[in-house]
Design a protein around this motif. Structure first.
Motif, short mmCIF file in Angstrom:
data_model
loop_
_atom_site.label_atom_id
_atom_site.label_comp_id
_atom_site.label_asym_id
_atom_site.label_seq_id
_atom_site.Cartn_x
_atom_site.Cartn_y
_atom_site.Cartn_z
N ASP A 29 -0.45 -6.53 6.17
CA ASP A 29 -1.33 -7.76 6.25
C ASP A 29 -2.36 -8.06 5.21
OD1 ASP A 29 -1.13 -10.17 7.81
OD2 ASP A 29 -1.37 -8.69 9.66
N GLY A 30 -2.38 -6.91 4.30
CA GLY A 30 -3.46 -7.13 3.46
C GLY A 30 -4.88 -7.04 3.85
N GLU A 31 -5.66 -6.67 3.03
CA GLU A 31 -7.17 -6.56 3.62
C GLU A 31 -8.01 -7.46 2.75
OE1 GLU A 31 -8.68 -2.27 3.14
OE2 GLU A 31 -6.94 -1.93 4.29
N ALA A 49 -1.00 -3.56 -1.45
CA ALA A 49 -0.62 -2.37 -2.41
C ALA A 49 0.81 -1.88 -2.39
CB ALA A 49 -1.51 -1.12 -2.19
N LEU A 50 1.52 -1.88 -3.09
CA LEU A 50 2.69 -1.45 -3.05
C LEU A 50 3.08 -0.47 -4.30
CD1 LEU A 50 4.90 -4.85 -3.39
CD2 LEU A 50 4.34 -3.48 -1.25
N GLU A 51 3.58 0.55 -3.64
CA GLU A 51 4.07 1.69 -4.73
C GLU A 51 5.23 2.06 -4.59
OE1 GLU A 51 0.89 5.14 -4.35
OE2 GLU A 51 2.61 6.21 -3.94
N ALA A 52 6.12 1.63 -5.63
CA ALA A 52 7.44 2.09 -5.93
C ALA A 52 7.86 3.46 -6.31
CB ALA A 52 8.24 1.05 -7.09
N GLY A 53 8.60 4.14 -5.37
CA GLY A 53 9.07 5.71 -5.59
C GLY A 53 10.38 6.10 -5.21
N ARG A 90 -3.84 -10.82 -4.16
CA ARG A 90 -3.60 -9.92 -5.24
C ARG A 90 -2.76 -8.78 -4.84
NH1 ARG A 90 -5.78 -5.04 -7.75
NH2 ARG A 90 -6.55 -4.24 -5.85
N ILE A 91 -1.56 -8.72 -5.32
CA ILE A 91 -0.84 -7.59 -4.81
C ILE A 91 -0.77 -6.56 -6.10
CG2 ILE A 91 1.71 -7.17 -4.09
CD1 ILE A 91 1.84 -10.12 -3.53
N GLY A 92 -1.43 -5.50 -5.85
CA GLY A 92 -1.19 -4.38 -6.91
C GLY A 92 0.09 -3.74 -6.68
N TRP A 98 0.68 -2.97 -12.32
CA TRP A 98 0.67 -4.55 -12.41
C TRP A 98 -0.04 -5.19 -11.47
CZ3 TRP A 98 4.12 -8.21 -10.30
CH2 TRP A 98 4.08 -9.55 -10.87
N ASP A 99 -0.65 -6.12 -11.70
CA ASP A 99 -1.53 -6.98 -10.45
C ASP A 99 -0.72 -8.25 -10.62
OD1 ASP A 99 -2.97 -5.12 -9.54
OD2 ASP A 99 -4.90 -5.86 -10.36
N ALA A 100 -0.29 -8.85 -9.43
CA ALA A 100 -0.25 -10.30 -9.27
C ALA A 100 -1.19 -11.03 -8.69
CB ALA A 100 1.39 -10.29 -8.44
N ARG A 101 -1.74 -11.87 -9.18
CA ARG A 101 -2.87 -12.76 -8.62
C ARG A 101 -2.56 -14.05 -8.53
NH1 ARG A 101 -8.96 -10.33 -9.57
NH2 ARG A 101 -9.08 -12.35 -8.29
#
Ligand code: C2O
Ligand code: CU
Ligand code: CU
Length: 501
Positions: A41-43, A52-56, A91-93, A129-132
């Motif tokens: 839901d984001g903050e 925040a997304l972390e690809a791993g 903002r999606i980091g 990368w930040d998508a704003r």
């Protein structure tokens, strides 16, 4: 000719039946509880909602007793569901913890090209990368996935995808099932192929590229042979075809009627009673089904009928027949004995503008071709070799990162006329926004696709006209993409670039 065709069909059946014969599905126990991706839901921080997304890398347990190396966001396979609210700044980091370059594209979202996450917004190994952007569209079900040039198919296949739920004031006011994971359920449908050690098999021959990569084993939200237990009488399913190539004809095993509420870009004007709904790769729909009778039922994908426009013609139809047109069991549904009541569906969902009312500035034509070995004027750009150099094209050109194929004036409305010169269907997708379908070979679109869409089925030989408004975001340098959403076609050239300026 006929003999060869029969041979291909027989060998295709043999290949598909090898690992998990379809007859074993739908009765094998124990099943696996349907996984529900976490809801992100984001903050809110300084007036901006931050995600925040972390690809791993990860290891996933799909098949009994086996582990599969996979990719995921914030987990081992797929990613969390992002909930976005209209008019909010977000903002999606993204942190890429893989040792390969990826991108993260927000499929269906209307936003600046620089935030789109297409092939030009690369995130290198360990990069960020930040998508704003400001959320600027109607309630709908969209998704995100890797869009790395020539690698989209492979990276999505290994797991780099997730769902996006968009809310707006209107959708919140409607009395629809909307409790995520309880009566509002994401269904991410994917077909996969496995080696006997559990690892994923991806594109192994020319046919996997020509037809698009098809699997013989279904996963829903990354769950093999899943079961879902409704606790309410009505359940809303948000169905996303996140497969690389396969078409589905979603239905219930007892043929029960259900209601379609939405397609890709938002609500239909009113709920549509149907018994099946077709989704090509990249398409979404929202449906509501009724489980008041308490009877167990399966969600299935029906075989494509003989006269289906989704079937390929001629030789290609023979090649694809057994693999691409078959039915599948998708999800067992076993309602709990006491079901909570839910309100009736509202008779009206949204006001959807008539596409014929758009004032059109210009018509552009796009020709989809899959002739082999003669594309792009021989300007081959050193594609990974070994596959014999198949090239697909749009208007005679294969995708070239260095070429802007179309320039669209800001604040204009255009008809894009998409003609399919090939014998097989292509789901055509346009970035930047949502369009309406005007007609198919001059005929009105079906009732299930009379709302905003971003991906449209174009059958073999068919011409589809869509109308779209290009607005809000101008950037003469950074392009948006249009392409076939069969990811092996996209990766092999059936993609082009446009700027809005
Ligand atoms: Cu779903 Cu250009 O992508
Ligand atoms: Cu997209
Ligand atoms: Cu295609």
């Amino acid at each position: 000719m006929l003999k060869r065709r029969q041979f291909l069909q027989v060998s295709a059946v043999a290949a598909v039946g090898a690992l998990y014969p379809i007859s074993l599905l739908g009765q094998g126990r124990p099943r696996n509880p349907l996984r529900i991706p976490d809801l992100l839901d984001g903050e809110r921080l300084d007036g901006i909602r931050q995600y925040a997304l972390e690809a791993g890398q990860g290891r996933s347990r799909f098949l009994p007793g086996l582990e599969t190396p996979t990719l995921g966001f914030n987990g081992s396979y797929l990613g969390p569901t992002l909930r976005l609210r209209n008019d909010e700044e977000v903002r999606i980091g993204v942190h890429n913890r893989l040792d390969e370059t990826i991108t993260v594209h927000w499929h269906g979202l209307h936003l600046p090209a620089i935030a789109d996450g297409g092939p030009h917004q690369e995130i290198t190994a360990d990069g960020r990368w930040d998508a704003r952007f400001r959320v600027n569209q109607n309630a709908s079900t969209c998704w995100y996935h890797s869009h790395q040039i020539h690698k989209t198919g492979e990276q999505v296949y290994r797991g780099l995808a997730g769902m996006i739920l968009l809310e707006d004031a209107q959708s919140r006011a409607l009395e629809l099932p909307d409790e995520y994971g309880v009566d509002d359920i994401p269904l991410i449908i994917q077909d996969r192929r496995f080696h006997s050690d559990g690892s994923l098999r991806y594109v192994e021959n020319q046919r996997d590229i020509m037809m698009g990569h098809h699997g013989d084993t279904m996963l829903v939200n990354g769950t093999f042979d899943p079961v879902f237990v409704p606790v309410t009488r009505r359940v809303r399913f948000r169905v996303l075809n996140a497969s690389n190539a396969r078409n589905y004809r979603i239905a219930f095993s007892d043929g029960r009627r259900f209601h379609q509420l939405a397609c890709d870009g938002g609500f239909l004007a009113e709920p549509l009673a149907v018994t099946d709904v077709t989704l090509a790769a990249g398409e979404r729909c929202e449906i509501v089904a009724e489980f008041s009778d308490g009877a167990p039922v399966d969600l299935v994908s029906l075989p494509l009928p003989d006269d289906s426009p989704l079937r390929s013609r001629g030789m290609m139809g023979g090649m694809m027949g057994a693999i691409a047109n078959q039915g599948f069991h998708l999800l067992a549904i076993e309602p709990q004995s006491q079901l909570t009541a839910t309100p009736e569906l509202p008779p009206v969902l949204a006001s959807v503008p008539d596409p014929a009312s758009f004032a059109v500035d210009r018509v552009r034509r796009f020709e989809l071709d899959m002739r082999m070995g003669m594309m792009g004027g021989g300007r081959g750009r050193g594609r990974r070799g070994g596959m014999g150099g198949d090239r697909f094209s749009i208007n005679g050109r294969s995708m070239d990162m260095g070429i802007i194929n179309e320039r669209v004036p800001l604040d204009s409305t255009e008809i894009w006329e998409i003609h399919n010169n090939s014998p097989m269907m292509h789901p055509f997708h346009i970035h930047h926004g949502q369009f309406r379908i005007l007609d198919r070979d001059g005929r009105a679109p079906g009732p299930h696709e009379r709302a905003f869409k971003d991906t449209v089925i174009v059958a073999g030989g068919e011409t589809v006209r869509v109308v779209m408004r290009f607005e809000n975001y101008a950037d003469p340098v950074t392009p948006y993409m249009y392409h076939c959403h069969i990811l092996e076609h996209e990766d092999n050239g059936m993609m082009g670039q446009f700027v809005v300026e």
